[in-house]
Design an enzyme around this catalytic site. Structure first.
Site, PDB file in Angstrom:
ATOM      1  CG  ASN A 137       6.371  -1.275 -10.126  1.00 28.69           C
ATOM      2  OD1 ASN A 137       7.538  -1.026 -10.430  1.00 28.69           O
ATOM      3  ND2 ASN A 137       5.522  -1.829 -10.968  1.00 28.69           N
ATOM      4  CG  LEU A 138      10.513   2.959  -7.494  1.00 26.16           C
ATOM      5  CD1 LEU A 138      11.999   2.761  -7.229  1.00 26.16           C
ATOM      6  CD2 LEU A 138      10.023   4.243  -6.860  1.00 26.16           C
ATOM      7  CG  LEU A 178      -8.124  -0.098  -5.034  1.00 29.83           C
ATOM      8  CD1 LEU A 178      -8.710  -1.389  -4.458  1.00 29.83           C
ATOM      9  CD2 LEU A 178      -6.671   0.051  -4.620  1.00 29.83           C
ATOM     10  CD  GLU A 199       2.322  -9.352  -4.765  1.00 30.27           C
ATOM     11  OE1 GLU A 199       1.267  -8.696  -4.930  1.00 30.27           O
ATOM     12  OE2 GLU A 199       2.925  -9.402  -3.680  1.00 30.27           O
TER      13      GLU A 199
END
Length: 442
Positions: free
Chosen positions: A348-349, A321, A68
């Protein structure tokens, strides 16, 4: 009458959260001891600021975690361009989000950990920072935050708003419906990420006139800062992989590595010059996979130990990350995990599609099902869902064997991404400016 019932429930929540504050504080200390909170900055979770509040109007943007937070950064950049008179404060909750986002934010943005939703922590935070407007991302409906802001005349917006089916059932109960109705009534703007999500918010009695659409911000998540060092490292990896067949499994959850390794074994029998890149959702999981595969004599390398591939490496595990968007540029095929077992909810694609990968995912994609459907409506081969290792292995083998089919799938994914990402940030900003900023004096 409904508002009155909502206030009664809220007063009960406020009293309960106040009474439980000592236990919540102890829990935070326990989390710090376990390395789940920042060792020095954890008091920010109690509303204790570690930075000075600059003079002038201030916008507080809050996102709970990494996904997000990354999604809202382009909106923050747009705000800085359009309203340079505003200071911007961003908060997130998780330590993993902090470690990545602190290096991605534009210069000048203040960054703190979000306060817990107890009366003392929230009142201290709002009392110190005195925001003129608050933008919450996705599903952050915290009663003390929202009602304290409203009582202080602070404009509220909820963007990329979503409500899971489980949360909808919980909020729809006779006890909580008056409360959530009260909370949603305090927003000047709600931007759901899909029509289905808009219906859920309306079922919870969100005022229809505050609901507007601009598209899913996660289509624009790639528009973030990347350091020169990161670009250089990725380019070096590209050179190493230039003459190999490469596929990547991203956002892998515990247990899904068995699916990926089964596919790897199948493909290695037919394509000896292949490299499998595995990017687990959590870095510690990546280190655990590495230790296991090293004991089993696999040709495996770990990114935190080897930035480049070592001779004989055919599995490269990423235990870092914030690099996923760049790592997709290493491969022509991406398999997005968190989707192969019941109870998982997808990831998320669009990042993989934006990089021009042929994109696969499992059947359990949760609220990302809207993204699958949207992309498939643009081009039916932009995303392929598979049931498990055998179906995935056969599909990847076909693409490794047929370069024309691979290029068609890559182009389809990129075409869908561009069609769906166009104008999202500008549209989101237009709504925020009209529904939130125009009521705020500089």
């Amino acid at each position: 009458m409904a508002t009155c019932r909502g206030m009664i429930v809220y007063k009960l929540y406020r009293a309960l959260s106040y009474g439980l504050s000592p236990l919540v504080h102890l829990h935070l200390r326990w989390r710090k001891f376990r390395g789940l909170e920042h060792p020095l900055r954890w008091p920010e979770r109690l509303g204790r600021a570690s930075a000075s509040r600059p003079p002038g109007p201030l916008l507080w943007v809050h996102a709970v975690s990494l996904g997000e937070g990354m999604a809202v950064i382009p909106v923050i950049k747009q705000c800085m361009q359009q309203r340079p008179d505003f200071n911007i404060l961003m908060t997130t909750t998780t330590l993993s989000a902090f470690e990545v986002i602190k290096d991605k934010l534009p210069t000048g943005v203040l960054y703190q950990f979000a306060p817990i939703d107890t009366p003392m922590a929230m009142d201290a935070f709002i009392g110190y920072w005195k925001p003129d407007a608050i933008i919450l991302v996705e599903s952050e409906l915290w009663p003390n935050l929202i009602l304290s802001a409203s009582e202080n005349g602070i404009a509220l917006a909820l963007i990329n708003a979503r409500m899971s089916a489980k949360s909808l059932r919980r909020w729809s109960g006779s006890l909580l419906l008056p409360l959530v109705s009260l909370l949603l009534s305090r927003f000047s703007l709600i931007i759901p990420l899909s029509n289905a999500q808009a219906i859920r918010f309306q079922l919870l009695q969100a005022p229809p006139f505050v609901i507007n659409f601009s598209g899913d911000l996660k289509y624009a998540v790639g528009e973030c800062n990347v350091s020169t060092e990161e670009v250089s490292c990725i380019n070096d990896l590209k050179l190493q992989l230039a003459h190999k067949k490469v596929w990547m499994a991203s956002s892998i959850h515990s247990g899904e590595e068995e699916v990926i390794l089964a596919v790897h074994e199948y493909l290695m029998q037919k394509h000896g010059d292949m490299v499998t890149i595995i990017v687990p959702r959590y870095p510690q999981h990546g280190r655990e996979i590495f230790q296991k595969l090293r004991k089993e004599r696999y040709g495996v390398a770990l990114r935190s130990q080897h930035k480049l591939l070592q001779p004989g490496t055919n599995i490269y595990i990423v235990d870092t990350l914030g690099e996923l968007g760049q790592l997709y540029s290493l491969t022509s095929i991406a398999v997005v995990g968190g989707s192969f077992f019941p109870g998982l909810a997808g990831h998320n694609l669009s990042e993989a599609a934006a990089a021009g990968c042929a994109v696969f995912t499992g059947l359990y994609v949760g609220h990302f099902s809207h993204m699958v459907l949207q992309m498939q409506r643009v081009n039916k081969v932009s995303i392929q869902q598979v049931s498990g290792d055998l179906e995935l292995a056969e599909a990847l083998d076909e693409l490794f064997t047929d370069s024309t089919a691979l290029k068609i799938r890559q182009q389809a994914a990129k075409e869908a991404y561009h069609a769906l990402s166009s104008g999202i940030i500008a549209n989101t900003w237009t709504l925020i400016d009209f529904h939130v900023f125009r009521y705020i004096s500089s």
